[in-house]
Design a protein around this motif. Structure first.
Motif, PDB file in Angstrom:
ATOM      1  N   ALA A 143      35.068 -58.735  73.235  1.00  0.00           N
ATOM      2  CA  ALA A 143      34.041 -59.107  72.716  1.00  0.00           C
ATOM      3  C   ALA A 143      34.105 -60.539  72.129  1.00  0.00           C
ATOM      4  CB  ALA A 143      33.988 -57.949  71.484  1.00  0.00           C
ATOM      5  N   PHE A 144      32.710 -61.076  72.286  1.00  0.00           N
ATOM      6  CA  PHE A 144      32.560 -62.384  71.616  1.00  0.00           C
ATOM      7  C   PHE A 144      31.747 -62.097  70.186  1.00  0.00           C
ATOM      8  CE2 PHE A 144      32.999 -63.433  75.928  1.00  0.00           C
ATOM      9  CZ  PHE A 144      33.442 -64.485  75.996  1.00  0.00           C
ATOM     10  N   LEU A 145      32.570 -62.701  69.136  1.00  0.00           N
ATOM     11  CA  LEU A 145      31.860 -62.416  67.840  1.00  0.00           C
ATOM     12  C   LEU A 145      31.501 -63.778  67.252  1.00  0.00           C
ATOM     13  CD1 LEU A 145      35.007 -60.262  66.742  1.00  0.00           C
ATOM     14  CD2 LEU A 145      32.734 -59.472  67.658  1.00  0.00           C
ATOM     15  N   LEU A 146      30.290 -63.766  66.568  1.00  0.00           N
ATOM     16  CA  LEU A 146      29.837 -64.866  65.885  1.00  0.00           C
ATOM     17  C   LEU A 146      29.516 -64.648  64.467  1.00  0.00           C
ATOM     18  CD1 LEU A 146      28.510 -67.511  66.442  1.00  0.00           C
ATOM     19  CD2 LEU A 146      26.091 -66.480  66.483  1.00  0.00           C
ATOM     20  N   GLN A 147      30.484 -65.093  63.735  1.00  0.00           N
ATOM     21  CA  GLN A 147      30.773 -64.657  62.145  1.00  0.00           C
ATOM     22  C   GLN A 147      31.861 -65.743  61.520  1.00  0.00           C
ATOM     23  OE1 GLN A 147      32.641 -60.579  62.687  1.00  0.00           O
ATOM     24  NE2 GLN A 147      34.669 -61.578  63.339  1.00  0.00           N
ATOM     25  N   PRO A 148      31.901 -65.466  60.079  1.00  0.00           N
ATOM     26  CA  PRO A 148      33.058 -66.135  59.414  1.00  0.00           C
ATOM     27  C   PRO A 148      34.482 -65.930  60.168  1.00  0.00           C
ATOM     28  CG  PRO A 148      31.393 -65.402  57.850  1.00  0.00           C
ATOM     29  CD  PRO A 148      31.121 -64.785  59.371  1.00  0.00           C
ATOM     30  N   GLU A 149      34.920 -66.825  60.160  1.00  0.00           N
ATOM     31  CA  GLU A 149      36.435 -66.612  60.657  1.00  0.00           C
ATOM     32  C   GLU A 149      37.060 -65.501  60.121  1.00  0.00           C
ATOM     33  OE1 GLU A 149      39.135 -69.880  62.614  1.00  0.00           O
ATOM     34  OE2 GLU A 149      38.347 -70.588  60.591  1.00  0.00           O
ATOM     35  N   THR A 150      37.353 -64.135  61.035  1.00  0.00           N
ATOM     36  CA  THR A 150      37.827 -62.764  60.596  1.00  0.00           C
ATOM     37  C   THR A 150      38.995 -62.554  61.196  1.00  0.00           C
ATOM     38  OG1 THR A 150      35.530 -62.407  60.024  1.00  0.00           O
ATOM     39  CG2 THR A 150      36.802 -60.549  59.999  1.00  0.00           C
ATOM     40  N   GLU A 151      40.080 -61.684  60.653  1.00  0.00           N
ATOM     41  CA  GLU A 151      41.045 -61.052  61.061  1.00  0.00           C
ATOM     42  C   GLU A 151      41.041 -59.801  60.816  1.00  0.00           C
ATOM     43  OE1 GLU A 151      44.564 -62.855  59.806  1.00  0.00           O
ATOM     44  OE2 GLU A 151      44.218 -64.727  60.552  1.00  0.00           O
ATOM     45  N   TYR A 152      41.322 -58.863  62.046  1.00  0.00           N
ATOM     46  CA  TYR A 152      41.504 -57.495  61.892  1.00  0.00           C
ATOM     47  C   TYR A 152      42.895 -56.872  62.117  1.00  0.00           C
ATOM     48  CZ  TYR A 152      36.420 -58.363  62.717  1.00  0.00           C
ATOM     49  OH  TYR A 152      35.251 -58.686  62.370  1.00  0.00           O
ATOM     50  N   LYS A 153      43.665 -56.071  61.393  1.00  0.00           N
ATOM     51  CA  LYS A 153      44.792 -55.627  61.739  1.00  0.00           C
ATOM     52  C   LYS A 153      45.179 -54.969  62.971  1.00  0.00           C
ATOM     53  CE  LYS A 153      45.736 -54.240  56.887  1.00  0.00           C
ATOM     54  NZ  LYS A 153      46.162 -53.116  55.878  1.00  0.00           N
ATOM     55  N   ASP A 154      44.194 -54.164  63.737  1.00  0.00           N
ATOM     56  CA  ASP A 154      44.030 -53.711  64.752  1.00  0.00           C
ATOM     57  C   ASP A 154      43.709 -54.210  65.988  1.00  0.00           C
ATOM     58  OD1 ASP A 154      41.530 -53.274  63.995  1.00  0.00           O
ATOM     59  OD2 ASP A 154      41.271 -51.367  64.717  1.00  0.00           O
ATOM     60  N   LEU A 155      43.037 -55.535  66.060  1.00  0.00           N
ATOM     61  CA  LEU A 155      42.617 -56.366  67.059  1.00  0.00           C
ATOM     62  C   LEU A 155      43.001 -57.815  66.978  1.00  0.00           C
ATOM     63  CD1 LEU A 155      38.566 -55.670  66.460  1.00  0.00           C
ATOM     64  CD2 LEU A 155      40.112 -54.468  67.869  1.00  0.00           C
ATOM     65  N   TYR A 156      43.168 -58.110  68.232  1.00  0.00           N
ATOM     66  CA  TYR A 156      43.433 -59.566  68.290  1.00  0.00           C
ATOM     67  C   TYR A 156      42.612 -60.475  68.474  1.00  0.00           C
ATOM     68  CZ  TYR A 156      45.145 -64.077  70.290  1.00  0.00           C
ATOM     69  OH  TYR A 156      45.140 -65.383  70.807  1.00  0.00           O
ATOM     70  N   VAL A 157      42.438 -61.495  67.579  1.00  0.00           N
ATOM     71  CA  VAL A 157      41.277 -62.539  67.457  1.00  0.00           C
ATOM     72  C   VAL A 157      41.541 -63.856  67.805  1.00  0.00           C
ATOM     73  CG1 VAL A 157      39.309 -63.024  66.023  1.00  0.00           C
ATOM     74  CG2 VAL A 157      40.333 -60.802  65.965  1.00  0.00           C
TER      75      VAL A 157
END
Length: 322
Positions: A143-157
């Motif tokens: 997925a391409f995301l457009l948002q403030p820089e965000t990290e997720y425990k279960d996703l590589y970003v």
């Protein structure tokens, strides 16, 4: 337990009908019925309740479903692995918000399709929160995301680029001539909003609200293109990523107001699940995305460098005159 029976089971669940499953798989309906009956016989339990021309999963069917889905994924992964040494094929399911789908992805997809024409690309639009849910459920590969820089425990970003924002207006709007536009200047202005849930809309509204400005929320558009056309027609102002309006600004069709956007900026990020197996197609696509991300940043650096040199030249000229 035959994998083809499990696959047929999944298609019946997906289509909600033995008849539609037969059409999708190009089987006789009797063949679909026979495969499901064979699976039910092996498991010793019915998988569907057949009530008044409708089929409904039984408790056993609901319990089997996630295992059938996992087996189907493993089957596809095995096929991809065996093909890895030959021509790259398969399917990539890509999610993106409308802004990125229209103004960041086309160049990437065009290049990827030119190099790997046998890979099927399915593009799914959505808000960032929807797209991350789709990654977790396995409905998307990336997925391409457009948002403030965000990290997720279960996703590589990974962040590709920090997007500059633009407060746009019709060319003859009075605010065009101000050296700096402040939130209170927008108190009585018509703001053309992107859809509810859009991250940069939320940032913009919070910023205005913190300064006592509460725009009318009743003008909401699902399309950036529609917003641009309405701004050019004089209907109001809008706050959008600069990349979406570069050409219109360069052609003099609208104006970019002198607005401090630093607190409202977002980043273009790519994300995929930590446990996602990188098929050859996905691995190549990720490399291409990273290459384009570097090119986007280099383009911004070139523009900033040119702008800086122009300012230095202008200052030098002023000094000589003095």
């Amino acid at each position: 337990m035959e994998s083809r029976h499990l696959f047929t089971f999944l298609v019946v669940v997906e289509t909600g009908s033995f008849t539609r499953a037969a059409q999708k798989l190009d089987y006789a309906q009797s063949s679909i019925t026979a495969q499901i009956q064979a699976l039910e016989g092996e498991l010793g339990q019915p998988l569907f309740d057949r009530i008044s021309k409708k089929i409904i999963l039984t408790d056993a069917g609901r319990r089997l479903l996630p295992y059938a889905q996992e087996i189907s994924k493993m089957h596809a992964m095995a096929q991809d692995a065996l093909r890895a040494g030959s021509e790259i094929t398969g399917t990539l399911r890509i999610g993106a918000p409308e802004s990125l789908a229209a103004f960041r992805l086309p160049g990437i997809i065009r290049e990827f399709r030119g190099r790997y024409p046998q890979v099927q690309i399915i593009l799914k639009p959505g808000a960032c929160w929807e797209l991350t849910d789709f990654l977790r459920s396995g409905e998307l590969d990336i997925a391409f995301l457009l948002q403030p820089e965000t990290e997720y425990k279960d996703l590589y970003v990974e962040t590709l680029i920090h997007e500059e924002m633009a407060l746009i207006a019709p060319l003859d709007h009075p605010l065009v001539f101000l050296e700096e536009v402040e939130p209170l200047h927008l108190k009585d202005e018509t703001i053309l909003h992107t859809e509810t849930g859009c991250t940069y809309r939320t940032l913009f509204e919070h910023y205005l609200n913190s300064h006592g400005v509460f725009p009318d929320p009743n003008l909401e558009f699902w399309s950036i293109e529609a917003i641009k056309q309405c701004v050019m027609a004089g209907l109001g102002l809008s706050f959008v990523p600069l990349v979406t309006v570069r050409s219109e600004l360069a052609e003099g069709k609208m104006a970019k107001l002198n607005w401090n956007d630093e607190s409202q900026r977002v980043a273009t990020q790519i994300a995929y699940h930590h446990k996602k197996w990188k098929s050859p197609a996905l691995a190549e696509f990720l490399l291409m995305v990273q290459k384009h991300g570097i090119e986007w940043n280099n383009a911004i650096a070139d523009v900033q460098d040119t702008s800086s040199r122009k300012k230095d030249y202008f200052r030098a000229g002023q000094s000589m005159v003095q």
